[in-house]
Design an enzyme around this catalytic site. Sequence first.
Site, short mmCIF file in Angstrom:
data_model
loop_
_atom_site.label_atom_id
_atom_site.label_comp_id
_atom_site.label_asym_id
_atom_site.label_seq_id
_atom_site.Cartn_x
_atom_site.Cartn_y
_atom_site.Cartn_z
N SER A 38 0.83 -1.19 0.00
CA SER A 38 0.00 0.00 0.00
C SER A 38 0.88 1.26 0.00
CB SER A 38 -0.96 -0.04 1.19
OG SER A 38 -1.98 0.92 1.05
N ASP A 160 -5.93 -3.02 -2.58
CA ASP A 160 -4.86 -2.71 -1.64
C ASP A 160 -4.19 -3.95 -1.04
OD1 ASP A 160 -3.73 -1.91 1.10
OD2 ASP A 160 -4.27 0.03 0.26
#
Length: 269
Positions: A38, A160
């Site tokens: 991320s 993500d």
Amino acid sequence: METAFVLGGGGVLGAHEVGMLRALEEAGIRPDLVLGTSIGALNGALVACGGDAVKQLTSLWLSDVVRTAFAGNFLTRLSTLARTGTHLHPIGPLRSVLTSVVPFQTIEELPVPFQCVAASVERARAHWFTSGPLVDSVLASCAVPGLLPPVRLDGQHFFDGGLVHSIPVGRAVQLGARRIFVLHVGRVEHPLRAPRRPWEVGLVAFEIARRHRFGEEMESLPDDVEVHVLPTGSTAPTSPFRYRDLSRISAWIDQAYTASSRYLRTSAV
């Protein structure tokens, strides 16, 4: 792959990692391998590019990345959600920021070996990007569900990386690292508490899942692996709902730098 930097996810709290990187640089510690999830993938990609990554990341965080990636007022965000049905922000602005600061097209070109992880929607599992387009791979790892759209690559959609591997210490061990520096955003430093409001239930459940894997991997480390979890210096958790808050970025960078510098001076690294 003797020394690895593992950079975890956590949105705007990723500013802490910039302070940690400054402390590592001043201590003369440099990575042979960079792994990111991320926002850690974004920070890590800049590190893997070489050059003055800390200076570049500091400038990026204090000026562009959060404001640009999550731009728009309340009505703009509602309009995006109404049009797409899935997310509040387009991914184009973040793509533009990354393209402007990353001097390499592919992961293979990077001076320092780099990998980042995302969650494959169709396969319901972690996918590690070890080659291919650098910006697209980082965007896939950063695609927070509900905030950004999934990134389509090679016929798959990716969300993500924090959904599957928030702080990928185990991956570093698998790749042969024997000294690992964990750069995280501070959440693991603060104990969880039982939810007291409806909107806290999902947040606490997700936090349990992300911490569980990290905890298991830390407990199962081989005896010959040295791991340093750098401190952020934060004293209280920050609400994930304030994902566009720029007011504390400078303070977070400085706090993490001070705490991590102290740690590195007093630890046998």
